[in-house]
Design a protein around this motif. Sequence first.
Motif, mmCIF file in Angstrom:
data_model
loop_
_atom_site.group_PDB
_atom_site.id
_atom_site.type_symbol
_atom_site.label_atom_id
_atom_site.label_comp_id
_atom_site.label_asym_id
_atom_site.label_seq_id
_atom_site.Cartn_x
_atom_site.Cartn_y
_atom_site.Cartn_z
ATOM 1 N N ARG A 245 -4.931 7.803 -8.490
ATOM 2 C CA ARG A 245 -4.560 8.702 -7.397
ATOM 3 C C ARG A 245 -5.748 8.903 -6.465
ATOM 4 O O ARG A 245 -6.846 9.252 -6.902
ATOM 5 C CB ARG A 245 -4.095 10.047 -7.967
ATOM 6 N N ARG A 246 -5.539 8.672 -5.178
ATOM 7 C CA ARG A 246 -6.629 8.713 -4.216
ATOM 8 C C ARG A 246 -7.190 10.115 -4.019
ATOM 9 O O ARG A 246 -8.395 10.300 -3.899
ATOM 10 C CB ARG A 246 -6.144 8.163 -2.867
ATOM 11 N N ALA A 247 -6.317 11.104 -4.002
ATOM 12 C CA ALA A 247 -6.758 12.463 -3.695
ATOM 13 C C ALA A 247 -7.479 13.128 -4.850
ATOM 14 O O ALA A 247 -8.204 14.106 -4.667
ATOM 15 C CB ALA A 247 -5.554 13.313 -3.276
ATOM 16 N N ALA A 248 -7.263 12.611 -6.052
ATOM 17 C CA ALA A 248 -7.820 13.269 -7.225
ATOM 18 C C ALA A 248 -9.321 12.996 -7.360
ATOM 19 O O ALA A 248 -9.804 11.909 -7.032
ATOM 20 C CB ALA A 248 -7.102 12.797 -8.479
ATOM 21 N N ASN B 120 0.838 -1.196 0.000
ATOM 22 C CA ASN B 120 0.000 0.000 0.000
ATOM 23 C C ASN B 120 0.869 1.240 0.000
ATOM 24 O O ASN B 120 1.891 1.299 0.692
ATOM 25 C CB ASN B 120 -0.918 0.008 1.230
ATOM 26 N N ILE B 121 0.473 2.220 -0.788
ATOM 27 C CA ILE B 121 1.205 3.481 -0.880
ATOM 28 C C ILE B 121 0.235 4.609 -0.590
ATOM 29 O O ILE B 121 -0.828 4.715 -1.216
ATOM 30 C CB ILE B 121 1.834 3.659 -2.272
ATOM 31 N N SER B 122 0.596 5.458 0.353
ATOM 32 C CA SER B 122 -0.255 6.587 0.708
ATOM 33 C C SER B 122 -0.477 7.469 -0.512
ATOM 34 O O SER B 122 0.456 7.844 -1.207
ATOM 35 C CB SER B 122 0.405 7.402 1.819
ATOM 36 N N GLY B 123 -1.734 7.771 -0.787
ATOM 37 C CA GLY B 123 -2.056 8.623 -1.926
ATOM 38 C C GLY B 123 -2.492 7.867 -3.160
ATOM 39 O O GLY B 123 -2.964 8.469 -4.121
ATOM 40 N N LEU B 124 -2.331 6.536 -3.159
ATOM 41 C CA LEU B 124 -2.742 5.732 -4.306
ATOM 42 C C LEU B 124 -3.887 4.803 -3.930
ATOM 43 O O LEU B 124 -3.960 4.307 -2.817
ATOM 44 C CB LEU B 124 -1.573 4.899 -4.833
ATOM 45 N N LYS B 125 -4.755 4.569 -4.894
ATOM 46 C CA LYS B 125 -5.875 3.641 -4.722
ATOM 47 C C LYS B 125 -5.624 2.427 -5.616
ATOM 48 O O LYS B 125 -5.259 2.576 -6.787
ATOM 49 C CB LYS B 125 -7.184 4.323 -5.102
ATOM 50 N N PHE B 126 -5.790 1.229 -5.061
ATOM 51 C CA PHE B 126 -5.537 -0.008 -5.792
ATOM 52 C C PHE B 126 -6.837 -0.806 -5.911
ATOM 53 O O PHE B 126 -7.504 -1.046 -4.910
ATOM 54 C CB PHE B 126 -4.491 -0.863 -5.076
ATOM 55 N N GLN B 127 -7.168 -1.206 -7.141
ATOM 56 C CA GLN B 127 -8.342 -2.049 -7.384
ATOM 57 C C GLN B 127 -7.895 -3.298 -8.144
ATOM 58 O O GLN B 127 -7.275 -3.198 -9.203
ATOM 59 C CB GLN B 127 -9.381 -1.287 -8.209
ATOM 60 N N ARG B 128 -8.219 -4.465 -7.623
ATOM 61 C CA ARG B 128 -7.768 -5.715 -8.214
ATOM 62 C C ARG B 128 -8.355 -5.922 -9.600
ATOM 63 O O ARG B 128 -9.552 -5.725 -9.814
ATOM 64 C CB ARG B 128 -8.163 -6.886 -7.313
ATOM 65 N N LEU B 129 -7.493 -6.328 -10.546
ATOM 66 C CA LEU B 129 -7.938 -6.641 -11.899
ATOM 67 C C LEU B 129 -7.778 -8.123 -12.230
ATOM 68 O O LEU B 129 -8.717 -8.778 -12.656
ATOM 69 C CB LEU B 129 -7.156 -5.808 -12.929
ATOM 70 N N PHE B 130 -6.585 -8.675 -12.046
ATOM 71 C CA PHE B 130 -6.350 -10.077 -12.379
ATOM 72 C C PHE B 130 -5.071 -10.555 -11.708
ATOM 73 O O PHE B 130 -4.297 -9.746 -11.186
ATOM 74 C CB PHE B 130 -6.261 -10.296 -13.901
#
Length: 307
Positions: free
Chosen positions: A276-279, A159-169
Motif C-alpha cells: 500500500r502506497r499510503a501506508a 497501475n492502481i492508485s494507492g498501490l505500489k508495485f515492485q518487480r520480482l520475477f
Amino acid sequence: MQVSDIDLRLLRVFAAVVEAGGFGAAETSLNIGTSTISIHISDLEKRVGFRLCDRGRSGFRLTERGRLVYEESKRLFTTLDDFTSTLAGMRDTLAGRLVIGSVDCLVTHPSFPVTRAIRRFNRTENAVEFELVVDSRQELERAVLDGRIHAAIGPFIRNISGLKFQRLFTERHTVYCGLNHPLFGLDAQEQKRHDTPPHSVILRTYHHDFDRSRFGVAKARAVVTSMEAMLVLLRSGEYLGYLPAHYAQLWVDRGELWRVPLPRMDYTSEHMLITRRAARDTELLSTFTSLLIAEATAAPVDHISGI
C-alpha cells in the motif's frame, strides 16, 4: 460503540466463524463448542446493535452489515498487529503478525521468494506470526488497499492508485493439452499437417477476454478460476488451455501434459510485490519485503519459464 478488550475477543471469534464458513466449522480453530460460539456471536450482535449473520437450517450467511463489520475487523486486527510490531521494534525485537498474499500455483517457480525469505527471516531472533493467503489477483489487490493484508505477490495488469508495485520475477504461460488429446505428441510440422476440427478451450474467468482473443473463440467449453482447476481439466485430454510453464513441467515430465507448439500464443507475465502506497511501512514489513526482493533477485535462472 467504544471498542473494549471484550469486543476485540468477540470480533476475533466472529472473524474466525466467517473464515471457516459457519459455527460448526469454526469449532476446531477456536477450540470451543458451537453453543459457546453462538453465545459469543449473539453477545457481539447485542453490542453492535444489529444482526451480523443468518444461521439455521439454510446454513450460515453474512448480512450486508455483517460483511462490513468483518472487513473493518480485519483492518483493525492488522492495525493492532502493526502497533505490536512497532513496540517490539523499539525493544530491538521484531514481533507481531505479518499477512502475505499470493496468487495460486507459484510455489514451483524457482524465483518465488517467500519460502526462502521466511527461512532467512527465522534465522534471526523474532516473535512474528506469519499468515499466508492464496487468492485471486483482484482480491489480493483489494485486501492490500483495504489494509487487510500487508503485502501480496501477483501478476501486474495495470497501475492502481494507492498501490505500489515492485518487480520480482517473470512467468511464461504456454498452451497445453492432456494425454489422448488429438494434438498430444505432435510437433509443429506434424500439427500443421494434422487435419482436426476446432478444439475445445478453457477460459480463465480472470483473463476471460484475453483468452477469447488469443484462442479466437466466442464461447468456451469450460471455465476455471484457478490454475489447479485448469490442470484438472487439461489432464482429461479434452481441452486446450494456458498454464505457467514451471507449474506444468512436472506433468509434462510424467507424460500427462503436452506443450502445444504455438509460439505466437505464448506470453510472459510480470509478477510484482504489491504494497500500500499510503501506508508507512513498519520495520517488520520493511525487513521482510527487503528479503523478498533480495531472494527473487538472487534466484537461479528458470529456463523452463524463459526468465
